[in-house]
Scaffold this motif. Sequence first.
Motif, PDB file in Angstrom:
ATOM      1  N   GLN A   1       0.822  -1.198   0.000  1.00  0.00           N
ATOM      2  CA  GLN A   1       0.000   0.000   0.000  1.00  0.00           C
ATOM      3  C   GLN A   1       0.865   1.260   0.000  1.00  0.00           C
ATOM      4  OE1 GLN A   1      -3.568   0.477   0.045  1.00  0.00           O
ATOM      5  NE2 GLN A   1      -2.812   2.539  -0.395  1.00  0.00           N
TER       6      GLN A   1
ATOM      7  N   ASN B   1     -10.299   6.664  -8.142  1.00  0.00           N
ATOM      8  CA  ASN B   1     -10.065   5.527  -7.253  1.00  0.00           C
ATOM      9  C   ASN B   1      -8.946   5.854  -6.261  1.00  0.00           C
ATOM     10  OD1 ASN B   1     -10.377   3.008  -6.155  1.00  0.00           O
ATOM     11  ND2 ASN B   1      -9.257   1.932  -7.774  1.00  0.00           N
ATOM     12  N   ALA B   2      -9.189   6.882  -5.443  1.00  0.00           N
ATOM     13  CA  ALA B   2      -8.215   7.312  -4.441  1.00  0.00           C
ATOM     14  C   ALA B   2      -8.969   8.071  -3.358  1.00  0.00           C
ATOM     15  CB  ALA B   2      -7.138   8.200  -5.066  1.00  0.00           C
TER      16      ALA B   2
ATOM     17  N   ASN C   1      -3.601   7.574  -1.162  1.00  0.00           N
ATOM     18  CA  ASN C   1      -4.069   6.189  -1.226  1.00  0.00           C
ATOM     19  C   ASN C   1      -4.382   5.762  -2.661  1.00  0.00           C
ATOM     20  OD1 ASN C   1      -3.858   5.835   1.542  1.00  0.00           O
ATOM     21  ND2 ASN C   1      -5.821   4.771   1.680  1.00  0.00           N
TER      22      ASN C   1
ATOM     23  N   VAL D   1      -4.451   3.514  -6.064  1.00  0.00           N
ATOM     24  CA  VAL D   1      -4.615   2.061  -6.210  1.00  0.00           C
ATOM     25  C   VAL D   1      -3.934   1.571  -7.473  1.00  0.00           C
ATOM     26  CG1 VAL D   1      -6.267   0.177  -6.419  1.00  0.00           C
ATOM     27  CG2 VAL D   1      -6.763   2.095  -4.900  1.00  0.00           C
ATOM     28  N   ASP D   2      -4.402   1.981  -8.630  1.00  0.00           N
ATOM     29  CA  ASP D   2      -3.796   1.503  -9.872  1.00  0.00           C
ATOM     30  C   ASP D   2      -3.642   2.662 -10.854  1.00  0.00           C
ATOM     31  OD1 ASP D   2      -6.578   1.660 -10.497  1.00  0.00           O
ATOM     32  OD2 ASP D   2      -6.791  -0.455  -9.998  1.00  0.00           O
TER      33      ASP D   2
END
Length: 265
Positions: free
Chosen positions: A177, A198-199, A217, A219-220
């Motif tokens: 992470q 997506n954060a 944070n 992710v991809d």
Amino acid sequence: YDPMPELASDDYTHGGNWIDGFETTEDAVPFLYHTATDLPVAAYKEWENGNKTVFLGLDPLALNSDPTYVWWGVTMEGPTKKALDWWGFCFNPMGDVNEDNGLDVLDVVMLVGIILGNVPEYSDCAAYGGDANGDDSLDILDVVTIVGWILGDRVDEATIATVIYNEEGASLSANGQVGGIQMDIVHGENFAIELTDNALVAEYVTRGNTTTLIIVNPVDDLFTVTGDYSIESVVAATTGGYIEARLNIPGEFSLSMAYPNPFNP
């Protein structure tokens, strides 16, 4: 001073059971007044050496009253706090950037805005709350520290983060992470960017031909773009500090400095 108790009338919810104000002596200076009675509730006396002695009106009932009880005492709106605000004390806990006496994503959003320069005016207490790691600066390390406090302990934090980018955008690959990532992008005038949804938080600011972004944070996928661009610098961090940050371009590979911070060489 001459206390003037029992000035409340039936118009007040609590009746006449508190000190509504006092009259100062000639050598004392009032600096805070009760909003309902316009009587002094805080005063100070300055001595010959320049020191000041402060007297604050305080209703003992306020110490164990409902938080909405704001006439007196140590509440966020009461005169004790306001008097200490006057002296420059901060009541917000560490991490409470927006000074609402809580710790949540709103604090993260405000801190990211301060770092990027999107929040040009903020109080000293906001800066105090934002400096989560106590290094007297506001940066991505403070962001990920506060996020860690909000979300709690997380396992498998990354030690290496690789940003893979091409002409269409960039994505993230990591061995755990990543708490936050920050990068500088240099581009032409026809450049446009859309950050990931997506954060926890994703914001950017563009000045001239340089865009600085922070994604918390991630992710991809990190972002998509139109127009020519290049990533000039990148840092990644977890609650443990800066981690190794790499740039991976199809057909090429380069290693970015992870520490010291390349945004402040």
